[in-house]
Design a protein around this motif. Structure first.
Motif, short mmCIF file in Angstrom:
data_model
loop_
_atom_site.label_atom_id
_atom_site.label_comp_id
_atom_site.label_asym_id
_atom_site.label_seq_id
_atom_site.Cartn_x
_atom_site.Cartn_y
_atom_site.Cartn_z
N ASN A 28 0.91 -1.00 -0.15
CA ASN A 28 0.04 -0.13 -0.04
C ASN A 28 0.91 1.15 0.12
O ASN A 28 0.45 2.20 -0.14
CB ASN A 28 -0.92 -0.15 1.18
CG ASN A 28 -0.33 -0.09 2.55
OD1 ASN A 28 1.01 -0.06 2.59
ND2 ASN A 28 -0.99 -0.35 3.65
N LEU A 52 -5.07 -3.31 -7.55
CA LEU A 52 -4.89 -2.94 -6.30
C LEU A 52 -6.53 -2.67 -5.41
O LEU A 52 -7.15 -2.04 -5.59
CB LEU A 52 -4.59 -1.52 -6.02
CG LEU A 52 -3.12 -0.98 -6.49
CD1 LEU A 52 -2.97 0.46 -6.43
CD2 LEU A 52 -2.35 -1.61 -5.34
N GLN A 57 -5.43 -2.38 0.81
CA GLN A 57 -4.97 -1.29 -0.19
C GLN A 57 -6.29 -0.49 -0.36
O GLN A 57 -6.35 0.09 -1.41
CB GLN A 57 -4.41 -1.90 -1.64
CG GLN A 57 -3.40 -2.76 -1.49
CD GLN A 57 -3.15 -3.94 -2.78
OE1 GLN A 57 -4.12 -4.29 -3.16
NE2 GLN A 57 -1.92 -3.74 -3.23
N ALA A 60 -4.14 3.85 -0.89
CA ALA A 60 -2.64 3.44 -1.30
C ALA A 60 -1.87 4.98 -1.51
O ALA A 60 -2.49 5.81 -1.87
CB ALA A 60 -2.97 2.74 -2.68
N THR A 86 -10.88 1.92 -4.00
CA THR A 86 -9.64 2.38 -3.40
C THR A 86 -9.49 4.00 -3.31
O THR A 86 -10.23 4.83 -4.11
CB THR A 86 -8.17 2.05 -4.23
OG1 THR A 86 -8.37 2.55 -5.50
CG2 THR A 86 -8.28 0.48 -4.05
#
Length: 388
Positions: A28, A52, A57, A60, A86
């Motif tokens: 990450n 990802l 994650q 990140a 994310t």
């Protein structure tokens, strides 16, 4: 995505990593300067062989990713396949110019935030809400808190970068500054300039601290360096891009007595400046720039920072504008508490109704109204602790 940008060694990586719990290097937290991270990014992640999408994650950090030549297209494609699962923080010491011609703009996929050196308000731990420009103009400043006075003294001496500031050791500051300048030249600038030009760029950096606070003549620099005018202008743009310093443009809005003069130049690390009065002015310039960037980044204002000078050579150090309309004049004095003769005539010319004179030491709080202009003379720390 959040783009976190600012001067080298100002604390971007430390701040970004504070959002990771725990920090897992290579998973990450991805740093382009680390060889193993760089290999995994280019051969696996950007190649589409991995995603990802792990639990670790959810947030990140991509550190110094802008050093990858195709970083914008790579990050755009990766983000489009991962979003909204994310949240990313992209950091870089060189300016993340997301609108550069010939590449995807990443428009609508990020917000940019600027991280500046530590300020009086942060060190004084006032915990106050940051005032809007309208609120700042209405405020009557009282005597600064003891913490703000001490913070202003410490920042003047050791600068606002975390390592030398909290060590508070003069010999360490000298060594740290030498190392930082070396990295700016041999890492950040070396990416964009040919090696045969770097010694001249380094010479330019040695000339600039002596020219802080005055209109900067590029023609004079051209003569000192014996290069073309366009070359000096290009180098100055590069130095601003890598956050060695920043320029301050004169305000001009077709007002007959105002001059369209050269920009002024200020350093992010004001400890390079030996003259106490100029160092103090530079400290105030960084605080005001930080305040402007903060409100603009959060969408709380549309502010710009300028200086003012007219044909009679009257000058005021700083002018805060909202949507290009002059609002607040600020003049810096190290010890002189006599009201500057330039404040009232320039305020009237610009239609400004409020002016502040910031005095580094020995100021007695006083206020008066002259020709419709409300002027307050006050210790600089009293104003700086009300910013951000």
């Amino acid at each position: 995505m959040v783009f976190l940008t600012g001067p080298r060694q100002v604390g971007k990586t430390t701040l970004a990593q504070s959002f990771l719990n725990p920090i897992k290097s290579g998973l990450n937290y991805l740093n382009w300067d680390v060889a193993s991270h760089r290999k995994w990014l280019t051969t696996q992640l950007f190649a589409g062989k991995q995603r990802l999408d792990g639990a670790e994650q959810a947030i990140a950090v991509f550190d110094e990713i802008h050093k990858y030549p195709r970083w914008k297209n790579a990050v755009k494609g990766l983000f489009d396949t991962s979003e909204p699962h994310t949240h990313w923080i992209v950091t870089g010491s060189a300016l993340l110019n997301v609108y550069r011609r010939g590449q995807d703009s990443l428009l609508g996929r990020h917000f940019t935030y600027h991280l500046a050196p530590f300020s009086v308000a942060e060190l004084a731990a006032a915990g106050r809400p940051v005032p809007s420009l309208a609120e700042l103009m209405q405020r009557v400043f009282a005597s600064p808190s003891p913490a703000a006075t001490d913070a202003c003294t410490t920042l003047t001496r050791f600068g606002g970068f975390p390592e030398p500031l909290f060590r508070a050791d003069q010999s360490f500051l000298v060594r740290w500054r030498r190392t930082r300048l070396d990295r700016l030249i041999n890492q950040d600038l070396a990416v964009t300039e040919t090696l045969r030009h770097l010694p001249l760029v380094e010479q330019l950096m040695f000339l600039l601290p002596e020219r802080v606070g005055s209109p900067l003549s590029l023609n004079s620099l051209r003569e000192d360096l014996e290069v073309h005018f366009a070359t000096v202008r290009h180098w100055m743009n590069l130095l601003e891009r890598v956050f060695y310093g920043f320029s301050l443009r004169p305000f001009s809005q077709r007002r007959g007595r105002l001059l369209k003069k050269e920009a002024k130049w200020y350093l992010w690390d004001w400890t390079e400046i030996n003259d106490p009065a100029i160092r103090f002015e530079n400290l105030v310039a960084v605080h005001l720039r930080k305040y402007v960037d903060y409100l603009n980044d959060l969408g709380l204002g549309e502010l710009t920072l300028h200086y003012v000078r007219d044909k009679e050579k009257r000058e005021v150090d700083f002018l805060l504008c909202e949507r290009n309309r002059p609002q607040l004049l600020l003049e810096c004095k190290r010890t002189d508490t006599t009201v500057s003769r330039s404040l009232v005539p320039l305020a009237r010319l610009l239609g400004v109704r409020r002016a502040l004179q910031l005095v580094e030491r020995g100021a007695t709080m006083r206020e008066r109204t002259e020709e419709g202009v409300r002027i307050q003379v006050c210790p600089a720390a009293a104003v700086l602790e009300c910013l951000v």
